[in-house]
Write an enzyme that holds these catalytic residues in place. Structure first.
Site, PDB file in Angstrom:
ATOM      1  N   ARG A 173     -33.847  -4.977 -28.022  1.00  0.00           N
ATOM      2  CA  ARG A 173     -33.116  -3.886 -27.467  1.00  0.00           C
ATOM      3  C   ARG A 173     -32.763  -2.971 -28.378  1.00  0.00           C
ATOM      4  NH1 ARG A 173     -33.581  -7.780 -24.310  1.00  0.00           N
ATOM      5  NH2 ARG A 173     -34.087  -7.498 -21.970  1.00  0.00           N
ATOM      6  N   TYR A 210     -49.305   6.095  -0.823  1.00  0.00           N
ATOM      7  CA  TYR A 210     -49.532   4.490  -0.084  1.00  0.00           C
ATOM      8  C   TYR A 210     -50.090   4.812   1.494  1.00  0.00           C
ATOM      9  CZ  TYR A 210     -47.164   2.185  -3.967  1.00  0.00           C
ATOM     10  OH  TYR A 210     -47.022   1.516  -5.262  1.00  0.00           O
ATOM     11  N   HIS A 340     -48.810  -5.283 -25.233  1.00  0.00           N
ATOM     12  CA  HIS A 340     -48.615  -5.574 -23.767  1.00  0.00           C
ATOM     13  C   HIS A 340     -50.179  -5.392 -23.124  1.00  0.00           C
ATOM     14  CE1 HIS A 340     -46.522  -5.848 -20.070  1.00  0.00           C
ATOM     15  NE2 HIS A 340     -47.680  -5.353 -19.509  1.00  0.00           N
ATOM     16  N   ALA A 341     -50.437  -6.645 -22.454  1.00  0.00           N
ATOM     17  CA  ALA A 341     -51.578  -6.707 -21.998  1.00  0.00           C
ATOM     18  C   ALA A 341     -52.118  -5.825 -20.859  1.00  0.00           C
ATOM     19  CB  ALA A 341     -51.839  -8.319 -21.225  1.00  0.00           C
ATOM     20  N   HIS A 370     -54.946 -12.601 -14.806  1.00  0.00           N
ATOM     21  CA  HIS A 370     -54.388 -11.458 -14.307  1.00  0.00           C
ATOM     22  C   HIS A 370     -55.215 -10.353 -14.570  1.00  0.00           C
ATOM     23  CE1 HIS A 370     -51.312  -8.551 -12.834  1.00  0.00           C
ATOM     24  NE2 HIS A 370     -51.841  -7.755 -13.811  1.00  0.00           N
ATOM     25  N   GLU A 371     -55.561 -10.126 -16.043  1.00  0.00           N
ATOM     26  CA  GLU A 371     -56.233  -9.011 -16.409  1.00  0.00           C
ATOM     27  C   GLU A 371     -57.821  -9.077 -15.809  1.00  0.00           C
ATOM     28  OE1 GLU A 371     -55.023  -6.616 -17.684  1.00  0.00           O
ATOM     29  OE2 GLU A 371     -52.862  -7.549 -18.077  1.00  0.00           O
ATOM     30  N   HIS A 374     -58.207  -7.251 -12.851  1.00  0.00           N
ATOM     31  CA  HIS A 374     -58.299  -6.011 -12.909  1.00  0.00           C
ATOM     32  C   HIS A 374     -59.809  -5.548 -13.087  1.00  0.00           C
ATOM     33  CE1 HIS A 374     -54.361  -4.621 -12.522  1.00  0.00           C
ATOM     34  NE2 HIS A 374     -53.807  -5.472 -13.822  1.00  0.00           N
ATOM     35  N   GLU A 398     -53.101  -4.958  -8.892  1.00  0.00           N
ATOM     36  CA  GLU A 398     -52.233  -6.188  -9.596  1.00  0.00           C
ATOM     37  C   GLU A 398     -52.192  -7.510  -8.816  1.00  0.00           C
ATOM     38  OE1 GLU A 398     -51.061  -5.456 -12.480  1.00  0.00           O
ATOM     39  OE2 GLU A 398     -51.392  -3.462 -12.254  1.00  0.00           O
ATOM     40  N   TRP A 471     -28.961   0.697 -14.592  1.00  0.00           N
ATOM     41  CA  TRP A 471     -30.056  -0.248 -14.782  1.00  0.00           C
ATOM     42  C   TRP A 471     -29.293  -1.685 -14.677  1.00  0.00           C
ATOM     43  CZ3 TRP A 471     -35.205  -1.298 -15.631  1.00  0.00           C
ATOM     44  CH2 TRP A 471     -35.431  -2.234 -16.402  1.00  0.00           C
ATOM     45  N   HIS A 499     -43.209  -0.970 -19.129  1.00  0.00           N
ATOM     46  CA  HIS A 499     -43.449   0.093 -18.346  1.00  0.00           C
ATOM     47  C   HIS A 499     -42.838   1.243 -18.341  1.00  0.00           C
ATOM     48  CE1 HIS A 499     -45.145  -3.855 -17.587  1.00  0.00           C
ATOM     49  NE2 HIS A 499     -46.227  -3.324 -16.656  1.00  0.00           N
ATOM     50  N   ARG A 508     -45.619  -1.586  -7.737  1.00  0.00           N
ATOM     51  CA  ARG A 508     -46.939  -2.211  -7.499  1.00  0.00           C
ATOM     52  C   ARG A 508     -46.926  -3.771  -7.659  1.00  0.00           C
ATOM     53  NH1 ARG A 508     -50.434   0.489 -12.175  1.00  0.00           N
ATOM     54  NH2 ARG A 508     -49.829   2.356 -11.296  1.00  0.00           N
ATOM     55  N   TYR A 509     -46.151  -4.271  -8.851  1.00  0.00           N
ATOM     56  CA  TYR A 509     -46.062  -5.699  -9.003  1.00  0.00           C
ATOM     57  C   TYR A 509     -45.244  -6.371  -7.904  1.00  0.00           C
ATOM     58  CZ  TYR A 509     -47.492  -3.863 -13.446  1.00  0.00           C
ATOM     59  OH  TYR A 509     -48.173  -3.228 -14.541  1.00  0.00           O
TER      60      TYR A 509
HETATM   61  O1  X8Z Z   1     -47.762  -5.679 -16.941  1.00  0.00           O
HETATM   62  C1  X8Z Z   1     -48.226  -6.639 -16.440  1.00  0.00           C
HETATM   63  C2  X8Z Z   1     -49.697  -6.893 -16.698  1.00  0.00           C
HETATM   64  C3  X8Z Z   1     -50.722  -5.742 -16.972  1.00  0.00           C
HETATM   65  S1  X8Z Z   1     -50.756  -4.940 -15.540  1.00  0.00           S
HETATM   66  C4  X8Z Z   1     -49.758  -7.873 -17.895  1.00  0.00           C
HETATM   67  N1  X8Z Z   1     -47.419  -7.575 -15.752  1.00  0.00           N
HETATM   68  C5  X8Z Z   1     -45.992  -6.962 -15.362  1.00  0.00           C
HETATM   69  C6  X8Z Z   1     -45.227  -7.289 -16.609  1.00  0.00           C
HETATM   70  O2  X8Z Z   1     -45.630  -7.954 -17.538  1.00  0.00           O
HETATM   71  O3  X8Z Z   1     -44.233  -6.867 -16.358  1.00  0.00           O
HETATM   72  C7  X8Z Z   1     -48.050  -8.500 -15.021  1.00  0.00           C
HETATM   73  C8  X8Z Z   1     -46.812  -8.901 -14.170  1.00  0.00           C
HETATM   74  C9  X8Z Z   1     -45.651  -8.035 -14.295  1.00  0.00           C
HETATM   75 ZN    ZN Z   2     -51.809  -5.798 -14.209  1.00  0.00          ZN
END
Ligand code: X8Z
Ligand code: ZN
Length: 600
Positions: A173, A210, A340-341, A370-371, A374, A398, A471, A499, A508-509
């Site tokens: 942090r 939406y 970050h993926a 997950h990826e 997409h 997602e 927060w 994010h 979205r998640y």
């Molecule tokens: O950010 C992601 C993916 C890429 S769209 C790895 N996710 C969120 C996160 O990591 O905060 C997937 C689950 C939630």
């Molecule tokens: Zn994703």
């Protein structure tokens, strides 16, 4: 406009040359306008995507500037086109043309002032880079002792030493306070863009995506949360009791929120890492996928191949060769990257890639699934016009890969050599359900609160002095977690979650975590599954795959309600599939919590 996920952007900004109208051509028909847009938009957006790819996989000041410039050009083109599109009345066009026009008309949302647009893209690139290159350097030690996010996450996942956990939790942090000032301005500029489009603020613009009025969308979110909240609270109650036993009641006071550094995840968002230390029936049916991956020397590529094989088993195509050539699967040693993926569709016609820092563990294997979700969505809708090359809504995008995870039952894992012969006992079912819930159920309030925070920031309800307090108010209210220690005055903890600096919308998640159970149920039906929902794996079922693929192909060409109807037979998002799936666990948790006082 979400500048990271702009989707559609293009190069030929008409502002630089005489417009076609000035050239005396009269107004194009709507369909000619849209066809031209589709060609031009590909051009600029491909350039911006390539620049963004290079920036994320090689963070330097130069790549940052180049990516910001390309994004600026793209957004300038897009907002000009969106403005021109507003001259057409969708009502007087056929349904397809009308939808394309509407999507284009709403697709901008960046400031029309060129200086402000440039500032916006520079801030976006700088925030992304600050997160990607973030490091914590323990005081009094030299450079070599600095820890990046992956190293700090490793500690949070595996250590059981409260002091170590606290160091890693606070340490990560420390990268965020420096972002706050940029973020304040970044939000302001996004609001200016949203107001140009007639929205109250950028949050209202996000909620408008939406296929329903923005207010109705907010109400939908509340309805879904109310459906799942009791299950979350039961899980929270049990996990808190277990942590209380492990760390002592002083560290984890019962009837209080859980200290956030003890949940095995940097953001307390998914708790799957806790499983080995609170397995309901120890030793029944081994679900240690990480150990299996390590024992079999899985490397990144083999893990991706393993996930690809799942998708091809349901009839999806093999990934293009270029995917393996162009993806970044592991963390380079010699440069900063955004680990970050993410999944990328560079050219709208098959140049798909993922960017990850894969290590052999279960969490990463799941992220690969997950990826690839997409990536397959991208490949399925590639034949569509660019404006339709998106998820039916962003939660659909997602949910695809996550749906596959639900089909990775112990039986499936065993069939691919990642788990031993599964046991059919009730104990084994509870173990498996508990493990799944630590990820899928624990995530729900987190998925909900990130954008609740951002919506308050965009609307001005929460000002910069209160960013951090707001927060933690939300973390307290929805997740029942608290910071391990009072936070410093200058803390900007939302900035320590990808994010926020990455500007990716988060609701979205939350939606995906509901929808994936609906998709799963529909695919299980298509696969002819009989019996309890949680026992279903549609792995190997081409029928199930074909149903999903049909929906993916339609992209954003129809309202999401129609896409959902085609797959599931219902037009609304609903948590009953999730609740049905977790029925055995719900009963078990009720027993466990019988003499406990739950809540916080
Ligand atoms: O950010 C992601 C993916 C890429 S769209 C790895 N996710 C969120 C996160 O990591 O905060 C997937 C689950 C939630
Ligand atoms: Zn994703």
């Amino acid at each position: 406009m979400n500048i990271r996920h702009v989707g559609v952007v293009s190069l030929l900004a008409l502002s630089g040359c005489a417009s076609w109208m000035e050239l005396g051509g009269g107004r194009e028909s709507a369909s000619a306008f849209l066809e031209r847009f589709d060609v031009e938009a590909r051009d600029v957006s491909i350039e911006a995507a390539r620049a963004a790819w290079v920036q994320s996989t090689f963070i330097t000041e130069d790549t940052q500037i180049l990516a910001a410039k390309a994004m600026e050009r793209a957004l300038a083109y897009l907002s000009e086109q969106a403005r021109l599109a507003r001259a057409y009345d969708p009502q007087s066009e056929d349904a397809r043309t009308a939808r394309l026009l509407k999507l284009l008309q709403l697709s901008s949302g960046v400031p029309s002032d060129p200086a402000q647009l440039a500032e916006l893209t520079q801030l976006g690139a700088r925030l992304e880079a600050a997160y990607g290159a973030g490091r914590y350097c323990p005081p009094g030690e030299d450079e070599a002792a600095c820890l990046d996010l992956e190293a700090l996450e490793d500690i949070i996942r595996s250590s059981r030493e409260p002091d170590q956990l606290l160091m890693a939790w606070e340490g990560w942090r420390s990268v965020a306070p420096a972002m706050q000032q940029d973020y304040v301005r970044f939000a302001e500029l996004q609001n200016i863009g949203a107001r140009d489009l007639g929205y109250a603020d950028a949050g209202a613009l996000w909620r408008a995506g939406y296929d329903m009025p923005a207010d109705q969308f907010s109400a939908e979110v509340e309805r879904l949360w109310a459906q799942v909240q009791p299950l979350y609270e039961a899980l929270h109650c049990h996990v808190r009791a277990e942590l209380g036993e492990q760390y002592g009641q002083t560290s984890v006071p019962q009837q209080q929120p859980i200290p956030a550094h003890l949940l095995g995840n940097m953001w307390a968002q998914q708790w799957g890492e806790l499983y080995p230390r609170m397995e309901p029936y120890p030793g029944v049916s081994d679900l240690d996928v990480t150990a299996a991956l390590k024992a079999q020397n899985y490397d990144a590529k083999r893990m991706v191949k393993q996930a690809e094989a799942f998708y091809t088993s349901i009839g999806f195509p093999a990934l293009p060769q270029s995917f393996y050539e162009k993806s970044m699967l592991t963390k380079p040693r010699d440069r900063d990257v955004v680990c970050h993926a993410s999944a990328w569709d560079i050219d709208y016609q098959g140049d798909v890639r993922i960017k990850m820092c894969i290590v052999p563990d279960e969490e990463q294997l799941m992220t690969i699934y997950h990826e690839l979700g997409h990536i397959y969505y991208d490949l399925a809708y590639n034949p569509q016009p660019v404006l339709f090359q998106s998820g039916a809504h962003d939660g659909f995008h997602e949910a695809v890969g996550d749906t596959m995870m639900l089909a990775m039952t112990p039986r499936y894992l065993s069939s691919v050599g990642l788990a031993p012969e599964p046991s059919q006992s009730h104990e084994a079912v509870i173990n498996q359900q508990f493990k799944m819930a630590l990820d899928k159920v624990a995530f729900l309030p987190f998925g909900l609160l990130v954008d609740k925070w951002r919506w308050q920031v965009f609307s001005g309800e929460v000002g910069p002095q209160d960013y951090n307090r707001a927060w933690w108010d939300l973390k307290y209210k929805y997740q029942g977690v608290v910071p391990p220690k009072p936070r410093p005055e200058d803390a900007f903890d939302p900035g320590a979650k990808y994010h926020i600096p990455g500007n990716t919308p988060y609701m979205r998640y939350f939606l995906a975590h509901i929808l994936q159970f609906q998709f799963y149920q529909a695919m299980c039906d298509a696969a002819g599954h009989q019996g309890a929902l949680h026992e279903c794996s549609f792995a190997g079922s081409e029928e199930a795959g074909a149903r999903l693929w049909a929906m993916l192909q339609s992209g954003q060409s129809q309202p999401w309600q129609e896409a959902l109807f085609e797959l599931t037979g219902t037009r609304s998002m609903d948590a009953s599939a999730l609740l049905e799936y977790f029925q055995p666990l719900t009963a078990w948790l009720a027993e466990q919590n019988q003499n406990r006082s739950c809540g916080w």
